[in-house]
Design a protein around this motif. Structure first.
Motif, PDB file in Angstrom:
ATOM      1  N   LEU A 128     -46.933 -90.235  27.813  1.00  0.00           N
ATOM      2  CA  LEU A 128     -45.635 -89.733  27.387  1.00  0.00           C
ATOM      3  C   LEU A 128     -45.378 -88.366  28.013  1.00  0.00           C
ATOM      4  O   LEU A 128     -46.267 -87.510  28.042  1.00  0.00           O
ATOM      5  CB  LEU A 128     -45.593 -89.610  25.863  1.00  0.00           C
ATOM      6  N   ARG A 129     -44.171 -88.182  28.519  1.00  0.00           N
ATOM      7  CA  ARG A 129     -43.809 -86.878  29.082  1.00  0.00           C
ATOM      8  C   ARG A 129     -43.098 -86.046  28.022  1.00  0.00           C
ATOM      9  O   ARG A 129     -42.195 -86.533  27.325  1.00  0.00           O
ATOM     10  CB  ARG A 129     -42.888 -87.064  30.287  1.00  0.00           C
ATOM     11  N   THR A 130     -43.497 -84.790  27.944  1.00  0.00           N
ATOM     12  CA  THR A 130     -42.892 -83.901  26.951  1.00  0.00           C
ATOM     13  C   THR A 130     -41.381 -83.833  27.132  1.00  0.00           C
ATOM     14  O   THR A 130     -40.622 -83.893  26.147  1.00  0.00           O
ATOM     15  CB  THR A 130     -43.501 -82.487  27.062  1.00  0.00           C
ATOM     16  N   GLU A 131     -40.926 -83.744  28.377  1.00  0.00           N
ATOM     17  CA  GLU A 131     -39.477 -83.629  28.612  1.00  0.00           C
ATOM     18  C   GLU A 131     -38.726 -84.887  28.181  1.00  0.00           C
ATOM     19  O   GLU A 131     -37.586 -84.826  27.714  1.00  0.00           O
ATOM     20  CB  GLU A 131     -39.176 -83.313  30.085  1.00  0.00           C
ATOM     21  N   GLU A 150     -46.175 -78.235  20.086  1.00  0.00           N
ATOM     22  CA  GLU A 150     -45.296 -77.145  19.644  1.00  0.00           C
ATOM     23  C   GLU A 150     -43.853 -77.285  20.134  1.00  0.00           C
ATOM     24  O   GLU A 150     -42.915 -77.170  19.330  1.00  0.00           O
ATOM     25  CB  GLU A 150     -45.879 -75.800  20.068  1.00  0.00           C
ATOM     26  N   PRO A 151     -43.593 -77.563  21.419  1.00  0.00           N
ATOM     27  CA  PRO A 151     -42.193 -77.716  21.846  1.00  0.00           C
ATOM     28  C   PRO A 151     -41.529 -78.949  21.245  1.00  0.00           C
ATOM     29  O   PRO A 151     -40.303 -78.963  21.058  1.00  0.00           O
ATOM     30  CB  PRO A 151     -42.281 -77.817  23.372  1.00  0.00           C
ATOM     31  N   LEU A 152     -42.299 -79.964  20.914  1.00  0.00           N
ATOM     32  CA  LEU A 152     -41.721 -81.159  20.291  1.00  0.00           C
ATOM     33  C   LEU A 152     -41.263 -80.853  18.865  1.00  0.00           C
ATOM     34  O   LEU A 152     -40.203 -81.304  18.429  1.00  0.00           O
ATOM     35  CB  LEU A 152     -42.739 -82.300  20.290  1.00  0.00           C
ATOM     36  N   ILE A 153     -42.067 -80.072  18.147  1.00  0.00           N
ATOM     37  CA  ILE A 153     -41.674 -79.660  16.793  1.00  0.00           C
ATOM     38  C   ILE A 153     -40.403 -78.824  16.860  1.00  0.00           C
ATOM     39  O   ILE A 153     -39.458 -79.034  16.080  1.00  0.00           O
ATOM     40  CB  ILE A 153     -42.815 -78.871  16.119  1.00  0.00           C
ATOM     41  N   HIS A 193     -49.809 -74.204  11.260  1.00  0.00           N
ATOM     42  CA  HIS A 193     -48.912 -73.238  10.606  1.00  0.00           C
ATOM     43  C   HIS A 193     -48.001 -72.572  11.636  1.00  0.00           C
ATOM     44  O   HIS A 193     -46.776 -72.542  11.462  1.00  0.00           O
ATOM     45  CB  HIS A 193     -49.718 -72.180   9.862  1.00  0.00           C
ATOM     46  N   ASP A 194     -48.586 -72.075  12.718  1.00  0.00           N
ATOM     47  CA  ASP A 194     -47.791 -71.373  13.722  1.00  0.00           C
ATOM     48  C   ASP A 194     -46.869 -72.325  14.482  1.00  0.00           C
ATOM     49  O   ASP A 194     -45.777 -71.930  14.909  1.00  0.00           O
ATOM     50  CB  ASP A 194     -48.702 -70.641  14.705  1.00  0.00           C
ATOM     51  N   TRP A 195     -47.295 -73.566  14.678  1.00  0.00           N
ATOM     52  CA  TRP A 195     -46.427 -74.553  15.334  1.00  0.00           C
ATOM     53  C   TRP A 195     -45.248 -74.941  14.448  1.00  0.00           C
ATOM     54  O   TRP A 195     -44.291 -75.527  14.922  1.00  0.00           O
ATOM     55  CB  TRP A 195     -47.216 -75.800  15.680  1.00  0.00           C
TER      56      TRP A 195
END
Length: 389
Positions: free
Chosen positions: A132-135, A167-170, A196-198
């Motif tokens: 799976l690609r993040t973009e 993190e970018p998906l969240i 937590h930080d994500w």
């Protein structure tokens, strides 16, 4: 024997039997009084697990709880966090999600009178690709927009071993107004996590894989601190989630404990929680960051040997970049399905323990707590022999 199946069931720590026997001894000696008088009193038994679990998943102590099993925890979280509202009624998962996750998701759609054919969004790799690609995930989340209620993704994909960039998906899901849940079955004790930080909303995991707590051991759950005081959230309530000060007053009103403990239903299963304590003590001494460093080296060595010695015979379908995987490599045997399975059977008979996924994949996981570079070398040597006609 070379044991490379920690992604399926971790080995037993040497101290586990002692931990369990202590509880059996207290049960023999004390009976019901063990709830308060045992060496580790059973009433608050799970509380001693919170800090080391929080360490492993990057959370506050109050954000984690050891309870139930993985899919039970997923059901419990979806009762709270999947609340379809008008057109916002879709759930996004990966197409090749672990079947239990998909069954759970579809069942919750059906409970709300929704149909998987219309309300389940499944994201797949691009044609001809395995990962799976993040973009692509972000683009799909953005297209779903206000129709999206919940995004449920794995930390590490069970079949390919891909470690998602969470993190970018969240962040993308939250921009769309959706809740994010994570299945960390193949991540906890394997990769570095910062729940937590994500800003994840919730996460669930089992403890019998990399956490070495034994078959059917107690699972775990994360609920972000921003929900800690939300007593108004719907949930599957039970007496162990009741405020501790009033739990034994046996009243009819439910007042949940603030934090993840407020989602507990029943008291913890002591005999299947004790092994988790034994394993977490080892993790505390070893340190997850040091283990991750060794994991990268071990898995890299396995990759180097397979690519160098078995070109054309074995294809690694796990990402080649260390940051994009945990310690598992999934190997596709380039033979007809029946011959590929026979290769796995030969490998097992030779004492190399991995596992099989239809139609042609062997999964091997050199686990840093107990596997060595010699294990990796010997496993590839045996695999070479098993591939001989």
């Amino acid at each position: 024997m070379v044991y490379l199946a920690g992604h399926s069931l971790g080995l037993q720590p040497k101290s586990t039997a002692g931990y369990v026997e202590e509880e059996l001894a207290d049960w023999r000696r004390l009976g019901v009084l063990g709830h308060h008088g045992a060496k580790r009193p059973w009433i608050g038994y799970h509380e001693g697990i919170a800090a080391p679990l929080a360490d492993l998943v990057g959370a506050l102590d109050t954000e984690v709880v050891a309870m139930n099993s993985l899919t039970v925890n997923l059901h419990s979280m979806m009762v709270t966090f999947f609340r379809p509202d008008g057109a916002r009624n879709r759930i996004l998962i990966e197409k090749d999600a672990f079947p239990s996750d998909r069954y759970a998701v579809v069942s919750h759609l059906e409970l709300h009178g929704l149909r998987a054919e219309e309300h389940l969004i499944e994201v797949a790799a691009r044609p001809g690709e395995r990962h799976l690609r993040t973009e692509d995930l972000i683009a799909l989340i953005e297209r779903a927009g206000t129709r999206l209620a919940l995004v449920l993704l794995p930390g590490v994909q069970y079949l390919t071993g891909q470690c998602l960039d969470i993190e970018p998906l969240i962040a993308a899901a939250h921009r769309s107004g959706a809740i994010v849940g994570l299945d960390l079955a193949h991540s906890v004790g394997n990769t570095l996590l910062s729940l937590h930080d994500w800003n994840a909303d919730f996460a669930v995991w089992c403890s019998y894989k990399y956490l070495n707590a034994g078959p059917g051991a107690v699972g775990g759950c994360f609920v972000h601190a921003r929900y800690a005081a939300r007593a108004d959230l719907p949930r599957l309530a039970g007496w162990w989630g009741q405020a501790k000060a009033s739990r034994f007053e046996m009243g009819s009103e439910f007042t949940p404990i603030a934090g993840a403990e407020g989602w507990q239903i029943s008291n913890p299963p002591i005999l299947s929680t004790a092994p988790l304590l034994a394993s977490l003590d080892i993790f505390k001494r070893a340190g997850i960051r040091r283990l991750r460093e060794k994991s990268i080296l071990l898995t890299g060595f396995l990759q180097q040997l397979v690519e160098g010695l078995l070109p054309g015979l074995v294809q690694i379908i796990t990402p080649g970049t260390p940051g994009d995987r945990g310690c598992q490599l999934s190997l596709r045997i380039a033979k007809p399905a029946r011959e590929a399975k026979r290769c796995h059977e030969r490998l097992t008979a030779a004492g190399v323990i991995g596992d099989w996924r239809e139609p042609d994949i062997i999964r091997l996981a050199p686990t840093p707590l107990y596997n060595s570079f010699s294990d990796v070398f010997n496993a590839v040597d045996m695999l070479t022999r098993a591939l001989d006609p």
